[in-house]
Design an enzyme around this catalytic site. Structure first.
Site, PDB file in Angstrom:
ATOM      1  N   ALA A 193      46.411 -12.575  22.312  1.00 27.39           N
ATOM      2  CA  ALA A 193      45.990 -12.492  20.916  1.00 27.39           C
ATOM      3  C   ALA A 193      45.577 -13.863  20.390  1.00 27.39           C
ATOM      4  O   ALA A 193      46.024 -14.907  20.878  1.00 27.39           O
ATOM      5  CB  ALA A 193      47.125 -11.920  20.070  1.00 27.39           C
ATOM      6  N   TYR A 243     -23.966  17.063 -11.282  1.00 23.49           N
ATOM      7  CA  TYR A 243     -24.057  18.495 -11.597  1.00 23.49           C
ATOM      8  C   TYR A 243     -24.674  18.765 -12.965  1.00 23.49           C
ATOM      9  O   TYR A 243     -25.659  19.501 -13.080  1.00 23.49           O
ATOM     10  CB  TYR A 243     -22.665  19.117 -11.521  1.00 23.49           C
ATOM     11  CG  TYR A 243     -22.646  20.605 -11.778  1.00 23.49           C
ATOM     12  CD1 TYR A 243     -23.159  21.500 -10.846  1.00 23.49           C
ATOM     13  CD2 TYR A 243     -22.117  21.122 -12.960  1.00 23.49           C
ATOM     14  CE1 TYR A 243     -23.141  22.866 -11.082  1.00 23.49           C
ATOM     15  CE2 TYR A 243     -22.093  22.480 -13.205  1.00 23.49           C
ATOM     16  CZ  TYR A 243     -22.604  23.353 -12.261  1.00 23.49           C
ATOM     17  OH  TYR A 243     -22.597  24.711 -12.496  1.00 23.49           O
ATOM     18  N   SER A 289      37.816 -11.108  19.201  1.00 24.65           N
ATOM     19  CA  SER A 289      37.256 -10.220  18.177  1.00 24.65           C
ATOM     20  C   SER A 289      36.242 -10.922  17.285  1.00 24.65           C
ATOM     21  O   SER A 289      35.267 -10.302  16.848  1.00 24.65           O
ATOM     22  CB  SER A 289      38.379  -9.635  17.310  1.00 24.65           C
ATOM     23  OG  SER A 289      39.216  -8.804  18.083  1.00 24.65           O
TER      24      SER A 289
END
Length: 672
Positions: free
Chosen positions: A401, A210, A406
């Site tokens: 158990a 520019y 688990s």
């Protein structure tokens, strides 16, 4: 390239602009307007008063030198001295404003890149372009810089005005300059917010494309647009003549031009969208990709693995909701794109597979203690985790158990990560935590009661909608379920009434794994790397987690009464109380077991003839095999387990045959 064709100055400026081609800077324009105060006309060239400030005088002399050095000797400039002087004064005032703002920000001029060019336009007349930027500049500071420059510019213009003005008129002139914004900033208007935001430009591109391509003004008064003079922080363009400036612009354009033109295809949807993503959107998308990649499924994991992004979102307005929604998108992505088996398998360390023994894992030792084919059991579990079990979508560990239910379920859930837990205490919303999960864990399941139909739908892998507390209903996609219990869940009681019609449907949805052997107290937990290695071992050895592969390997689909012991494994397994390798376990022999007896003479015949057996223990072999010395030793040699009653009987018969017992007994009597 062209070292012999272009001067060193031209090549130096070109290389300097190329180095600055990607630097973002602010773009300002300084100007003034024609003003009339009480009949006094003030134009663009009414600011030629002699300046008393030493710094301004030095800056003005620098502008004069720049003008003289950039003059082309081939023709004489027709710009009059009054116009030149006005441009010199404007140049010194503009630079003075820049240096004063830098001083207020404690920024050293050496750390700043700037470019100044004075121009003349047909409509605005005189104006000055300024590009400035550096490491201490950011886009949000642009408007602050404009306000500060506007204040300093109006003050110095009033100081340099050579029109005789009263103090009130000087104040009025300054107010006009500030209110009319005689310093402007390059901005853009946002399409949606309709607000102006600072637009930064690329330093090298803006100058080469520019500013350097313009023509120089050589007449007075100026007839066409062009530039008077320019300067920069690197002293590169100050003394360039007009032809050299155009040459630099051409060289820069040719070198920065891309060799190939990339074409992009925009879909109709993208064209219709036509919106610019905000910085917050880009940040959230980047964070979301990282969370999915690292398998973050909980706020705690996020805090530990990505603390920076967590704090960044928490600090924003509405941060808690933003964190919650982002994490929900992450878990939804994992639940829809991955299975529980995929999440377990990707955590396997392939380097450990070479020395991995499936028989030595705690999970397989539990199964082997029951006499099961542990490969078959693990293969069935993996099929369910991979959503390949069909209607049988639940793995049920049940039994007394301390039998290992688990710890196996916990190891699987820990390996999956994205797990939802059933909350039996929340009677109205028990599945509140089970949406967008890869696995549902039901720990210590009891009587289903009124929720039996919901349970049957989820355990069979159906897509159902559930109610959530404080929200609307939400859909649960087919998700594997892992369940542990000490009770008989196939018996459903509603109130005091049993409902036997639910027993068979519940059994049809379960992979039944009934554990009965109590573990010793020092057995320990299942290692977190165990199940990933088990899954990787199965895949490596051809046990794919599909029901078609399961049926090809084991003959049929598993049902409630599945015999996990068939087909039998040939590989011996250690007992639960031992952590030693099978090769280190001592062999079972009559001497090591200390089965020595001292029978009475009246019992010798009975000892040799009558079989030692219990109602549940089969008689060992025939009489011919029992009376040989090899039968008892071979009964226990090579075994990696405790001997049975039949083997003990065979050992005793081998050691204490009738003839041997009578001979030993007679010798003792003789010695006495």
């Amino acid at each position: 390239m062209a070292g012999n064709a272009y001067s060193d100055e031209v090549l130096g400026v070109t290389n300097w602009l190329k180095d600055k081609s990607s630097q973002e800077v602010f773009s300002f324009v300084f100007k003034n307007e024609n003003v009339q105060l009480n009949g006094k006309d003030i134009g663009w060239n009414s600011y030629r008063k002699e300046l008393q400030d030493d710094e301004l005088k030095s800056l003005q002399r620098g502008a004069e030198t720049t003008w003289d050095q950039s003059e082309d000797m081939e023709w004489e400039s027709a710009v009059d001295d009054m116009t030149k002087k006005q441009v010199f004064i404007f140049d010194s005032l503009v630079k003075k404003c820049l240096f004063e703002v830098l001083s207020t920000k404690n920024i050293a001029p050496s750390n700043v890149t700037w470019f100044v060019q004075h121009e003349w336009g047909k409509d605005p007349g005189w104006h000055c372009h300024v590009l400035i930027g550096g490491k201490d500049f950011s886009q949000p500071q642009g408007k602050w810089w404009r306000r500060q420059l506007n204040v300093y510019w109006s003050r110095w213009l009033v100081t340099a005005c050579n029109v005789q003005l009263t103090p009130a008129e000087r104040i009025k002139l300054r107010e006009i300059a500030e209110d009319s914004e005689w310093v402007t900033l390059l901005t853009y208007k946002h399409k949606h917010t309709k607000k102006d935001y600072t637009k930064c430009v690329l330093f090298g591109n803006m100058i080469a494309y520019y500013f350097l391509s313009k023509k120089k003004i050589c007449t007075s008064p100026p007839r066409d647009g062009g530039y008077f003079l320019s300067s920069d922080s690197g002293w590169k363009t100050n003394f360039l003549k007009e032809g050299e400036r155009h040459l630099v612009s051409k060289l820069y354009t040719d070198e920065m031009k891309p060799e190939t033109v990339e074409t992009t295809v925009t879909t109709a949807q993208e064209a219709k969208r036509g919106r610019i993503q905000t910085r917050e959107e880009v940040s959230i998308k980047t964070t979301l990709k990282e969370l999915v990649h690292k398998r973050v499924t909980s706020p705690e994991d996020w805090m530990m693995m990505q603390p920076d992004s967590y704090i960044e979102m928490m600090a924003q307005p509405g941060g808690e909701n933003l964190l919650k929604n982002t994490l929900e998108i992450c878990t939804l992505t994992l639940a829809r794109t991955k299975t529980a088996f995929d999440l377990i398998l990707e955590k396997a360390e392939t380097s450990k597979l070479a020395n991995f023994s499936m028989a030595s894992t705690r999970t397989c030792r539990i199964f082997a203690e029951h006499g099961w084919n542990y490969i078959k059991v693990c293969h069935a579990i993996c099929c369910v985790l991979n959503r390949q079990g069909g209607k049988r979508n639940t793995v049920l560990f049940h039994g007394p158990a301390s039998t290992g239910k688990s710890i196996i379920a916990q190891a699987i859930a820990q390996a999956v990560g994205n797990v939802g837990c059933y909350n039996a205490a929340n009677v109205n919303f028990p599945f509140n935590d089970c949406t967008n999960k890869n696995l549902i864990w039901v720990e210590e399941a009891g009587n289903f009661g009124q929720q039996v139909n919901q349970f049957k739908a989820i355990c069979s892998g159906q897509t159902i909608r559930i109610d959530q507390k404080g929200k609307g209903s939400k859909q649960i996609e087919p998700t594997p379920v892992i369940m542990t219990t000490n009770e008989n869940i196939t018996v459903v009681r509603i109130g005091c009434e049993e409902r036997p019609e639910h027993t068979q449907p519940i059994r049809d949805r379960m992979l039944n794994i009934h554990l009965t052997r109590t573990l010793p107290g020092d057995f320990g937990l299942v290692d977190k790397h165990e199940w990933p290695l088990i899954c990787a071992w199965l895949v490596k050895n051809g046990y794919q987690s599909t029901m078609a592969c399961y049926c090809a390997k084991w003959g049929k689909v598993p049902d409630w009464s599945e015999d996990w012991a068939e087909p039998k494994l040939d590989t011996p397994i250690n007992s639960l109380g031992s952590m030693r390798s099978p090769s280190l376990t001592p062999r079972s022999t009559p001497l090591s077991q200390n089965y020595a007896l001292t029978p009475l003479a009246s019992d010798l015949a009975d000892l040799a003839l009558e079989p030692w057996s219990t109602p549940n223990t089969p008689v060992a072999g025939t009489a011919a095999s029992q009376n040989t010395g090899e039968a008892g030793s071979t009964a226990c040699q090579g075994a990696q387990r405790s001997p049975t009653w039949s083997e003990i009987e065979a050992d005793l018969r081998a050691c204490f045959s009738q003839e041997q017992l009578e001979s030993d007994f007679n010798e003792e009597l003789t010695l006495d």
